[in-house]
Design an enzyme around this catalytic site. Structure first.
Site, PDB file in Angstrom:
ATOM      1  CD  GLU A  89      35.803 -18.537 164.050  1.00 43.49           C
ATOM      2  OE1 GLU A  89      36.222 -19.248 164.988  1.00 43.49           O
ATOM      3  OE2 GLU A  89      34.778 -17.813 164.166  1.00 43.49           O
ATOM      4  CD  GLU A  90      31.841 -16.208 165.025  1.00 41.66           C
ATOM      5  OE1 GLU A  90      31.446 -17.295 165.484  1.00 41.66           O
ATOM      6  OE2 GLU A  90      32.413 -15.339 165.701  1.00 41.66           O
ATOM      7  CG  ASP A 102      34.037 -13.838 168.417  1.00 41.40           C
ATOM      8  OD1 ASP A 102      34.993 -14.043 167.653  1.00 41.40           O
ATOM      9  OD2 ASP A 102      33.220 -14.729 168.736  1.00 41.40           O
ATOM     10  CG  HIS A 162      29.027 -15.788 170.040  1.00 44.50           C
ATOM     11  ND1 HIS A 162      28.625 -16.727 169.109  1.00 44.50           N
ATOM     12  CD2 HIS A 162      30.294 -15.475 169.699  1.00 44.50           C
ATOM     13  CE1 HIS A 162      29.611 -16.975 168.266  1.00 44.50           C
ATOM     14  NE2 HIS A 162      30.639 -16.221 168.614  1.00 44.50           N
ATOM     15  CG  ASP A 211      38.752 -16.268 167.655  1.00 45.80           C
ATOM     16  OD1 ASP A 211      38.010 -15.340 168.035  1.00 45.80           O
ATOM     17  OD2 ASP A 211      38.368 -17.137 166.852  1.00 45.80           O
ATOM     18  CG  HIS A 250      36.934 -14.925 162.824  1.00 40.41           C
ATOM     19  ND1 HIS A 250      35.693 -14.330 162.954  1.00 40.41           N
ATOM     20  CD2 HIS A 250      37.236 -15.428 164.043  1.00 40.41           C
ATOM     21  CE1 HIS A 250      35.263 -14.466 164.189  1.00 40.41           C
ATOM     22  NE2 HIS A 250      36.183 -15.127 164.888  1.00 40.41           N
TER      23      HIS A 250
END
Length: 354
Positions: free
Chosen positions: A210-211, A178, A322, A233, A69
């Site tokens: 995606e997030e 990410d 994150h 991922d 992504h």
């Protein structure tokens, strides 16, 4: 040795290019420029997913979809107050404690550098000091008046974190690894397959949003409708102080994680075993991954084709997922690239029976 195989300038460019969910245009253009002379075909669907294709010379070849992504967790402008402070909507999952003094870029008609602000500890009551500041208590300070900000910024503009990619010791360190480190890996996979006669048509798909709910992969999974699929991922590497080994999920430097389970998918055992066999036979570093929470594009690659697909996932272990700064090991990045390439080249050797 692994680091020597990584194109750090390209990875740096991919990491630092802004692309919050729904605002992936700059990343998509960068990838088109990078891959347009590498792949046989490419197109962008109505959702904004970039689909690149390496064609097999085999007639009526099956389709093998790879997905990474393009989007990164970010924000959207929702209010500019009379003093020029910007309030925002989060786009993706944030740990509020990581926002304090975070540098961001507000993407209007020109980029404005800003800082995440909140009440300083000197002004907090004793009770406030024991509480975690919520997302709603933060604001963005661009050091400009409301009038100056509104010359360039409007409600609905995107905001992303700002940080340069660099090496910290032996590890790759930067923002939005990410999933930009896997976006980079997918670029390298498509390059590696360019001169190969693959037994399948390979669809290298760079997905959007995606997030915020795996949205791009839902459209791409249905549109491509692959026979096989692997999501690329990152995953948690909890090999840090204060956590027991059974909670590590994965460890840095031990190779790509072969996913068995996450919060959205039980990976197809046939794909899991194929990846395990290839890793063993080709002596590619790999480790098992069972992620008790969170989901990846795997879910929609597996479910959205008309008849479903034989789908699994490979993960790059990552510390501080994150959070402000994320870290990855070069060995794991190279392992992902090598394992995917070999898994595709040897797909006919897999046991795909029920």
């Amino acid at each position: 040795m692994s680091l020597e195989r990584i194109d750090i300038p390209l990875l740096k460019k991919i990491s630092e290019t802004a692309g919050a969910p729904g605002f992936e245009k700059k990343v998509r253009h960068l990838l088109i420029e990078t891959l347009k002379d590498i792949v046989d075909e490419f197109y962008v669907d109505n959702m904004g997913n970039l689909i690149t294709i390496k064609k097999s010379q085999t007639e009526n070849a099956k389709k093998f979809m790879l997905a990474a992504h393009m989007d990164e967790i970010g924000f959207m402008v929702k209010h500019i107050d009379d003093n020029g402070y910007i309030r925002f909507q989060t786009l993706g999952g944030f740990d509020p404690k990581t926002l304090t003094s975070l540098r961001v870029k507000v993407h209007g008609t020109k980029d404005l550098l800003g800082v995440m602000g909140c009440k300083p500890i000197h002004s907090m009551s004793a009770a406030e000091r024991t509480k975690v500041v919520t997302n709603e208590e933060y604001f963005i300070d661009c050091g400009l008046s409301k009038e100056e900000i509104e010359k360039h910024v409007k409600i609905g503009d995107s905001i992303t974190r700002w940080q340069e990619l660099d090496m910290v010791g032996d590890l790759i360190n930067g923002k939005s690894l990410d999933d930009r480190v896997c976006v980079y890996a997918l670029v390298e996979i498509m390059k590696a397959l360019k001169e190969q006669d693959t037994p399948v048509d390979v669809y290298g798909v760079f997905t959007v949003q995606e997030e915020v709910g795996l949205r791009g992969a839902q459209v791409a999974g249905h549109g491509v409708s692959p026979d096989f699929g692997i999501a690329l991922d990152v995953t948690v590497a909890n090999d840090i102080p204060g956590l027991a080994p059974q909670d590590y999920v994965t460890s840095m430097g031990k190779g790509a994680g072969i996913k068995h389970f996450d919060g959205g998918t039980i990976c197809d055992r046939r794909m899991v075993e194929h990846l395990e066999n290839v890793a063993k036979n080709k002596e590619i570093p790999a480790q098992p991954e069972v992620l008790p929470f969170g989901g990846t594009d795997t879910a929609n690659i597996q479910r959205m084709p008309k008849n479903g697909s034989i789908a699994g996932a490979l993960s790059i272990p990552m510390r501080y997922l994150h959070q402000t700064t994320e870290m990855a090991h070069p060995t794991d990045v190279v392992a992902m690239i090598d394992l995917v390439v070999q898994a595709i080249l040897q797909v006919e050797e897999g046991d795909w029976s029920y």
